[in-house]
Design a protein around this motif. Structure first.
Motif: not given
Lengths: 355, 355
Positions: A8-33
Motif C-alpha cells: 500500500k502506498q499512502l500519501y500525506d497531502q500536507t507534507s507531500g510525503t509517501y508512506t509505504y506499507l508492505l506485508a507478507d500475506k501468509v504470516s501477516g508480518q508488516a513493515v511501514l516505511i
C-alpha cells in the motif's frame, strides 16, 4: 509483484510525503516505511483492518519536512524502530547498515546506504529487486536537496549513480515525496530522464546543479529535525490522550467507533441514538433501553432534539446509516459522538440486552 | 503483477482524480484510464518518455468533477476514445458494453457494466483479475454519489454487491478518486470494511445511507458534464495552441525543451544562453555563434543582462544545469524560454556548427 506481497502506498497531502506499507500475506508480518506523525491513526487503523502485525517502522533518514509517526506506532503496536546508524535518531531499536536485511515474513528489505541528502540516508530494496524505496535520495525526475543537515551533492551523485542506477532498469522507484501527482518511477526511467543526474550528466553537471538551486529554507526543518532525532516522540513524552468518554477506535474510513459490549455495560453514561426507519422499528420491536429514536431521514431537521451532556452512540440495523448520523452530529461541532460497530445485527449477535 | 505489465497511477490534486496508465512492455501498447484535461501534457510526456504507443483513452463514465483529457490525447496520439454505450459521450471511437475486452498487447481490460453513480458507469478488470478500475462506482471505503445525473442507489447496490464483490478478494481496487491519501484497496477489504456497503449492509441500509447524504451540489458539474459529453473537446474545437516562438515539448519533469537542430537552424531568431562554468569554456573553446555566456553560479545576480525580445534557449554541457537557468528565467516572468535538450554533448554529437 509476488502474489504474497501486500503493498500500500499512502500519501500525506500536507507534507507531500509517501508512506509505504508492505506485508507478507501468509504470516501477516508488516513493515511501514516513512510514516507521518499526523497520519498515525490512518496507518494504525489500516494495519488493524488488514489484521497485520507491524514488526517495524523503517525510516529512510531523519526527515526535515515532516515528523515521523514511528514512536507513536511503536507504542501502539510494539513494533521496532529501525534507521541507519548514521541518522542520529535515538533511541533506535535497530540500527541498520549497508547490506543489512529487514525481514517481514518471507520477504526482506535490504539496506543500501545512499548518503548525500543526509549522511544517514538509506534506501530499502525488496529482496526480489522489483521495488526500491529511495527516501529523499532519488525522487521522480528529481532528488533530495543537499544544502542543509549533512548534505553533500558529491556524495549524493555517487549514491545514485553507483548504487541506485546499478539496480535493474525495471526496478520500481518509490520515493518519499512527490508534489505533482506522480506515484512511482523506475530505475531505467530515471537513468534516462532525470533532469539533474540522468542521461549524460557527470559529477560536475550534477554538483553544479545542486549547488546553484538557491532553495528557500525548509519551513518545517526547525521543528521536524529535532522531533525526528527522537523518532517522533512528542515533547511531553506522552501518547495522544485517548478519549475519556468512550474507548473509541478510528476506522480507516475516519469514523470513531465503539464496541457494542462497552455501550451495553455503560448505558447510564451514554445517550444512544437509534436512526432506523419507523418501518424497521415496527417490524423489529426490540430497542436499547433509554434509546432515542429519530429516523435517519428526519435527523437533519431534528438535530436539536439530541440532548447534550452525555456522549452520543449512534446505531442502526447494520451500523452503516448510523455513520451518517455520526457525521451529522460531528458537523454540528459535537466531539463526543461514536458509531456502534456492527449495529443491531452485532448487538443481537452478542446477546446484548434489549427492552 | 505480471512482469510485462507497466503500471502507473497518477493523481490530479485539484480534482482528486486518479488516472491510470497501463502498458504491455513487450509491444509498447498502452491505455490510459480516466485522464484529466489539465494533466494532458503530463500524461503525454510520460507516454513519450516511456516510448509507448497510446491506443486508447478509456473512460469509466461521464465525469461530473473534472473534464477528461481524452479528446486532447486522441488528437496528439491518434488513440481511440472508448466508453460505455450508455455514457452519452459523443463522439466515441469505441462503444463498450458489458463483457467487451479492450486489448493492449498481450493484456486486456474487460468491461463490467456497473451502473448506479451514472447509467453509463463501467469498471475495467485486468484479464488476470489482479486489478479492477472502478471509476466512481466503488471508492476506497466509499462509493460514488447517486443524487445527480442518472444516479440510482439501488442500481449501485447491485453493481457493487453482485459484480464487484464477486471478484477475488485479492483483486486490487483502483478508484477514480480519493481525498485522504489512500491509493488502492482490495475487493476483500471493501467487502469487510466499506462503511456504506461492506459487512452486513443490505439494500435498505445502503439506499438509506445514500439517500440521506444531503451532499452539496458538485461545483464542477455544470462545466464538467457538458464538456465530458463531448469527450473533453474544447469549446472552440481547437487543440491548445503550440507556442509560435519555438517547437517546444514539455518533459514529464515539467521543463520546456527544444531540439538542438531547430536552434541551430534558427539562430537568428533566438538568444542562446550558455551557462557552463568559465573552466569548462576555457577547456572546450567551442561556442555557439552569438551565444551569451553567464556561468550558472552567477546567473541569479545577472538575470537583467539577459536581453529581452527574442526567445531564450539555455544550454550547458549535458543539458542539466541549463534547466536551472530555464527555471530562473521563468521565475522572472519570462514565458519564451526553453532548454536545449542534451546540451553541448548532443549538439556536438549531431555535428551542429560551433564557432
Amino acid at each position: 509483484m509476488n502474489d504474497n506481497l501486500l503493498f500500500k502506498q499512502l500519501y500525506d497531502q500536507t507534507s507531500g510525503t509517501y508512506t509505504y506499507l508492505l506485508a507478507d500475506k501468509v504470516s501477516g508480518q508488516a513493515v511501514l516505511i516513512d510514516s507521518v506523525f499526523e497520519q498515525h491513526n490512518r496507518d494504525y487503523s489500516l494495519i488493524q483492518e488488514l489484521e497485520l502485525s507491524l514488526i517495524a517502522c523503517l525510516e529512510t533518514h531523519c526527515h526535515a519536512d515532516h515528523v515521523t509517526g514511528a514512536w507513536l506506532l511503536k507504542h501502539r503496536t510494539n513494533c521496532q524502530i529501525a534507521a541507519s546508524t548514521d541518522s542520529g535518531i535515538d533511541p533506535l531499536d535497530k540500527s541498520v547498515s549497508h547490506g543489512d536485511e529487514n525481514s517481514f515474513g518471507s520477504f526482506a528489505l535490504k539496506v543500501i546506504a545512499t548518503p548525500g541528502h543526509t549522511d544517514g540516508c538509506v534506501s530499502y530494496l525488496l529482496n526480489d529487486q522489483s521495488m526500491v524505496f529511495t527516501g529523499d535520495t532519488l525522487l521522480i525526475r528529481g532528488c533530495g536537496r543537499t544544502d542543509f543537515q549533512q548534505g553533500s551533492a558529491n556524495k549524493l551523485y555517487h549514491s545514485i549513480k553507483e548504487l541506485l542506477f546499478a539496480l535493474p532498469d525495471d526496478c520500481i522507484v518509490f520515493p518519499a515525496h512527490d508534489y505533482a501527482g506522480r506515484t512511482s518511477s523506475t530505475i531505467g526511467e530515471e537513468k534516462r530522464h532525470n533532469p539533474r543526474i540522468g542521461g549524460q550528466a557527470n559529477e560536475t553537471d550534477f554538483v553544479g546543479f545542486m549547488e546553484n538551486m538557491n532553495l528557500p529554507h525548509p519551513k518545517q526543518l526547525d521543528i521536524a529535525v529535532p522531533a525526528n532525532l527522537k523518532a517522533g516522540k512528542p515533547d511531553d513524552d506522552e501518547l495522544p490522550r485517548t478519549p475519556r468518554w468512550a474507548p473509541v477506535t478510528t476506522t480507516y474510513s475516519g469514523v470513531l467507533e465503539v464496541a457494542p459490549e462497552w455501550v451495553a455495560a455503560n448505558l447510564n453514561g451514554v445517550h444512544v441514538l437509534d436512526v432506523r426507519t419507523q418501518a424497521e422499528i415496527d417490524e423489529e420491536s426490540a430497542q436499547i433501553e433509554g434509546a432515542q429514536h429519530i429516523p435517519i431521514d428526519k435527523l437533519g431537521a431534528r438535530l436539536d432534539e439530541v440532548p447534550t451532556g452525555k456522549p452520543v452512540m449512534t446505531i442502526c440495523r447494520s451500523g452503516k446509516r448510523s455513520v451518517l448520523a455520526f457525521n451529522l452530529l460531528r458537523q454540528t461541532g459535537r466531539d463526543e459522538v461514536a458509531n456502534i460497530n456492527g449495529g443491531f445485527l452485532r448487538w443481537y449477535g452478542e446477546g446484548l440486552p434489549t427492552s
